[in-house]
Design a protein around this motif. Structure first.
Motif, PDB file in Angstrom:
ATOM      1  N   PRO A 157       0.838  -1.202   0.000  1.00  0.00           N
ATOM      2  CA  PRO A 157       0.000   0.000   0.000  1.00  0.00           C
ATOM      3  C   PRO A 157       0.866   1.242   0.000  1.00  0.00           C
ATOM      4  O   PRO A 157       2.057   1.183   0.347  1.00  0.00           O
ATOM      5  CB  PRO A 157      -0.802  -0.135   1.292  1.00  0.00           C
ATOM      6  CG  PRO A 157       0.071  -0.958   2.175  1.00  0.00           C
ATOM      7  CD  PRO A 157       0.799  -1.903   1.283  1.00  0.00           C
ATOM      8  N   ASP A 158       0.287   2.375  -0.357  1.00  0.00           N
ATOM      9  CA  ASP A 158       1.038   3.625  -0.431  1.00  0.00           C
ATOM     10  C   ASP A 158       1.698   3.978   0.896  1.00  0.00           C
ATOM     11  O   ASP A 158       2.781   4.582   0.920  1.00  0.00           O
ATOM     12  CB  ASP A 158       0.113   4.764  -0.847  1.00  0.00           C
ATOM     13  CG  ASP A 158      -0.323   4.651  -2.295  1.00  0.00           C
ATOM     14  OD1 ASP A 158      -1.300   5.330  -2.677  1.00  0.00           O
ATOM     15  OD2 ASP A 158       0.313   3.877  -3.044  1.00  0.00           O
ATOM     16  N   SER A 159       1.084   3.579   2.000  1.00  0.00           N
ATOM     17  CA  SER A 159       1.592   3.951   3.316  1.00  0.00           C
ATOM     18  C   SER A 159       2.966   3.366   3.618  1.00  0.00           C
ATOM     19  O   SER A 159       3.690   3.890   4.473  1.00  0.00           O
ATOM     20  CB  SER A 159       0.604   3.529   4.394  1.00  0.00           C
ATOM     21  OG  SER A 159       0.374   2.128   4.335  1.00  0.00           O
ATOM     22  N   VAL A 160       3.347   2.275   2.960  1.00  0.00           N
ATOM     23  CA  VAL A 160       4.639   1.644   3.238  1.00  0.00           C
ATOM     24  C   VAL A 160       5.496   1.496   1.981  1.00  0.00           C
ATOM     25  O   VAL A 160       6.651   1.063   2.072  1.00  0.00           O
ATOM     26  CB  VAL A 160       4.457   0.259   3.886  1.00  0.00           C
ATOM     27  CG1 VAL A 160       3.580   0.356   5.132  1.00  0.00           C
ATOM     28  CG2 VAL A 160       3.911  -0.762   2.908  1.00  0.00           C
ATOM     29  N   GLN A 161       4.947   1.836   0.821  1.00  0.00           N
ATOM     30  CA  GLN A 161       5.675   1.693  -0.428  1.00  0.00           C
ATOM     31  C   GLN A 161       7.028   2.407  -0.348  1.00  0.00           C
ATOM     32  O   GLN A 161       7.103   3.577   0.065  1.00  0.00           O
ATOM     33  CB  GLN A 161       4.851   2.282  -1.583  1.00  0.00           C
ATOM     34  CG  GLN A 161       5.522   2.225  -2.941  1.00  0.00           C
ATOM     35  CD  GLN A 161       5.598   0.811  -3.485  1.00  0.00           C
ATOM     36  OE1 GLN A 161       4.627   0.059  -3.449  1.00  0.00           O
ATOM     37  NE2 GLN A 161       6.756   0.445  -3.997  1.00  0.00           N
ATOM     38  N   GLY A 162       8.087   1.713  -0.735  1.00  0.00           N
ATOM     39  CA  GLY A 162       9.418   2.291  -0.708  1.00  0.00           C
ATOM     40  C   GLY A 162      10.119   2.159   0.626  1.00  0.00           C
ATOM     41  O   GLY A 162      11.320   2.428   0.723  1.00  0.00           O
ATOM     42  N   ARG A 163       9.407   1.743   1.658  1.00  0.00           N
ATOM     43  CA  ARG A 163      10.015   1.588   2.985  1.00  0.00           C
ATOM     44  C   ARG A 163      10.023   0.126   3.443  1.00  0.00           C
ATOM     45  O   ARG A 163      10.930  -0.287   4.165  1.00  0.00           O
ATOM     46  CB  ARG A 163       9.249   2.415   4.015  1.00  0.00           C
ATOM     47  CG  ARG A 163       9.232   3.903   3.723  1.00  0.00           C
ATOM     48  CD  ARG A 163       8.646   4.693   4.886  1.00  0.00           C
ATOM     49  NE  ARG A 163       7.253   4.352   5.169  1.00  0.00           N
ATOM     50  CZ  ARG A 163       6.834   3.885   6.344  1.00  0.00           C
ATOM     51  NH1 ARG A 163       7.680   3.711   7.351  1.00  0.00           N
ATOM     52  NH2 ARG A 163       5.545   3.616   6.526  1.00  0.00           N
ATOM     53  N   PHE A 164       9.025  -0.651   3.051  1.00  0.00           N
ATOM     54  CA  PHE A 164       8.903  -2.047   3.462  1.00  0.00           C
ATOM     55  C   PHE A 164       9.195  -2.960   2.274  1.00  0.00           C
ATOM     56  O   PHE A 164       8.840  -2.649   1.130  1.00  0.00           O
ATOM     57  CB  PHE A 164       7.490  -2.338   3.959  1.00  0.00           C
ATOM     58  CG  PHE A 164       7.134  -1.723   5.288  1.00  0.00           C
ATOM     59  CD1 PHE A 164       7.896  -0.725   5.863  1.00  0.00           C
ATOM     60  CD2 PHE A 164       6.008  -2.160   5.964  1.00  0.00           C
ATOM     61  CE1 PHE A 164       7.568  -0.155   7.078  1.00  0.00           C
ATOM     62  CE2 PHE A 164       5.655  -1.615   7.181  1.00  0.00           C
ATOM     63  CZ  PHE A 164       6.423  -0.609   7.733  1.00  0.00           C
ATOM     64  N   THR A 165       9.815  -4.100   2.568  1.00  0.00           N
ATOM     65  CA  THR A 165      10.120  -5.088   1.536  1.00  0.00           C
ATOM     66  C   THR A 165       9.844  -6.483   2.061  1.00  0.00           C
ATOM     67  O   THR A 165      10.351  -6.854   3.116  1.00  0.00           O
ATOM     68  CB  THR A 165      11.579  -5.003   1.087  1.00  0.00           C
ATOM     69  OG1 THR A 165      11.878  -3.673   0.641  1.00  0.00           O
ATOM     70  CG2 THR A 165      11.843  -5.983  -0.055  1.00  0.00           C
ATOM     71  N   ILE A 166       9.074  -7.243   1.304  1.00  0.00           N
ATOM     72  CA  ILE A 166       8.805  -8.635   1.659  1.00  0.00           C
ATOM     73  C   ILE A 166       9.744  -9.534   0.871  1.00  0.00           C
ATOM     74  O   ILE A 166      10.025  -9.277  -0.302  1.00  0.00           O
ATOM     75  CB  ILE A 166       7.330  -9.007   1.390  1.00  0.00           C
ATOM     76  CG1 ILE A 166       6.993 -10.375   1.970  1.00  0.00           C
ATOM     77  CG2 ILE A 166       7.006  -8.942  -0.097  1.00  0.00           C
ATOM     78  CD1 ILE A 166       5.505 -10.706   1.930  1.00  0.00           C
ATOM     79  N   SER A 167      10.270 -10.551   1.541  1.00  0.00           N
ATOM     80  CA  SER A 167      11.153 -11.499   0.873  1.00  0.00           C
ATOM     81  C   SER A 167      11.024 -12.848   1.551  1.00  0.00           C
ATOM     82  O   SER A 167      10.413 -12.973   2.611  1.00  0.00           O
ATOM     83  CB  SER A 167      12.598 -11.004   0.917  1.00  0.00           C
ATOM     84  OG  SER A 167      13.058 -10.935   2.247  1.00  0.00           O
ATOM     85  N   GLY A 168      11.620 -13.848   0.929  1.00  0.00           N
ATOM     86  CA  GLY A 168      11.529 -15.183   1.494  1.00  0.00           C
ATOM     87  C   GLY A 168      12.797 -15.977   1.296  1.00  0.00           C
ATOM     88  O   GLY A 168      13.579 -15.707   0.377  1.00  0.00           O
ATOM     89  N   ASP A 169      13.024 -16.900   2.206  1.00  0.00           N
ATOM     90  CA  ASP A 169      14.134 -17.844   2.117  1.00  0.00           C
ATOM     91  C   ASP A 169      13.514 -19.233   2.066  1.00  0.00           C
ATOM     92  O   ASP A 169      13.015 -19.729   3.078  1.00  0.00           O
ATOM     93  CB  ASP A 169      15.052 -17.680   3.339  1.00  0.00           C
ATOM     94  CG  ASP A 169      16.294 -18.552   3.243  1.00  0.00           C
ATOM     95  OD1 ASP A 169      16.193 -19.691   2.734  1.00  0.00           O
ATOM     96  OD2 ASP A 169      17.355 -18.094   3.695  1.00  0.00           O
ATOM     97  N   ILE A 170      13.551 -19.820   0.868  1.00  0.00           N
ATOM     98  CA  ILE A 170      12.874 -21.103   0.688  1.00  0.00           C
ATOM     99  C   ILE A 170      13.509 -22.172   1.554  1.00  0.00           C
ATOM    100  O   ILE A 170      12.814 -22.987   2.172  1.00  0.00           O
ATOM    101  CB  ILE A 170      12.898 -21.514  -0.799  1.00  0.00           C
ATOM    102  CG1 ILE A 170      12.069 -20.534  -1.626  1.00  0.00           C
ATOM    103  CG2 ILE A 170      12.361 -22.939  -0.963  1.00  0.00           C
ATOM    104  CD1 ILE A 170      12.116 -20.805  -3.113  1.00  0.00           C
ATOM    105  N   ALA A 171      14.831 -22.179   1.631  1.00  0.00           N
ATOM    106  CA  ALA A 171      15.537 -23.201   2.404  1.00  0.00           C
ATOM    107  C   ALA A 171      15.157 -23.132   3.880  1.00  0.00           C
ATOM    108  O   ALA A 171      15.026 -24.161   4.550  1.00  0.00           O
ATOM    109  CB  ALA A 171      17.041 -23.054   2.230  1.00  0.00           C
ATOM    110  N   LYS A 172      14.982 -21.941   4.403  1.00  0.00           N
ATOM    111  CA  LYS A 172      14.631 -21.760   5.812  1.00  0.00           C
ATOM    112  C   LYS A 172      13.120 -21.734   6.026  1.00  0.00           C
ATOM    113  O   LYS A 172      12.652 -21.643   7.162  1.00  0.00           O
ATOM    114  CB  LYS A 172      15.238 -20.470   6.355  1.00  0.00           C
ATOM    115  CG  LYS A 172      16.753 -20.476   6.401  1.00  0.00           C
ATOM    116  CD  LYS A 172      17.292 -19.184   7.015  1.00  0.00           C
ATOM    117  CE  LYS A 172      18.806 -19.226   7.098  1.00  0.00           C
ATOM    118  NZ  LYS A 172      19.362 -17.980   7.682  1.00  0.00           N
ATOM    119  N   LYS A 173      12.371 -21.762   4.932  1.00  0.00           N
ATOM    120  CA  LYS A 173      10.904 -21.686   5.007  1.00  0.00           C
ATOM    121  C   LYS A 173      10.452 -20.484   5.825  1.00  0.00           C
ATOM    122  O   LYS A 173       9.523 -20.559   6.636  1.00  0.00           O
ATOM    123  CB  LYS A 173      10.325 -22.979   5.571  1.00  0.00           C
ATOM    124  CG  LYS A 173      10.555 -24.186   4.676  1.00  0.00           C
ATOM    125  CD  LYS A 173       9.771 -25.391   5.150  1.00  0.00           C
ATOM    126  CE  LYS A 173       9.902 -26.538   4.172  1.00  0.00           C
ATOM    127  NZ  LYS A 173       9.092 -27.716   4.564  1.00  0.00           N
TER     128      LYS A 173
END
Length: 125
Positions: free
Chosen positions: A61-77
């Motif tokens: 959402p605009d409220s967090v765009q550019g500040r928050f990032t989602i990511s994942g580590d498949i090996a660590k689930k």
């Protein structure tokens, strides 16, 4: 059995950073959409980031765009939410959530079937 365990919250000053973690079990990143929501006292639970399975398209959402990032580590689930330049308005309990949804994401909290227990983020001014 699907289980989510959120952690990483805490108290930070305005402008600081935190990284939230969501350890998962019982899901495949290829088949499940993942999201982070937050809920402040007296407010509705709102999405801060969501992604389709296997690292597909992401939404902020605009409220967090550019500040928050989602990511994942498949090996660590494990799914992460990197939060930078935090503001007092980011103060809330943060939840991770998931649902079976190949190649699609959902931004509404009612669309998710499984939830972590929540972790408190407090940003002081």
């Amino acid at each position: 059995e699907v289980q989510l365990q959120a952690s990483g919250g805490g108290l930070v000053q305005t402008g600081g950073s935190l990284r939230l973690s969501c350890e998962t079990s019982g899901i495949s990143f290829n088949d499940y959409a993942i999201a982070w929501f937050r809920q402040a006292p007296g407010e509705e639970r709102k999405v801060v980031s969501c992604t389709s399975s296997d690292g597909g398209p992401k939404y902020y959402p605009d409220s967090v765009q550019g500040r928050f990032t989602i990511s994942g580590d498949i090996a660590k689930k494990t799914v992460y939410l990197q939060m930078n330049n935090l503001k007092p308005s980011d103060t809330a309990v943060y939840y991770c959530a998931t649902r079976l949804a190949p190649q699609h994401y959902y931004s509404d909290y009612t669309s998710y079937d499984y939830w972590g227990q929540g972790t408190q983020v407090t940003v002081s001014s």
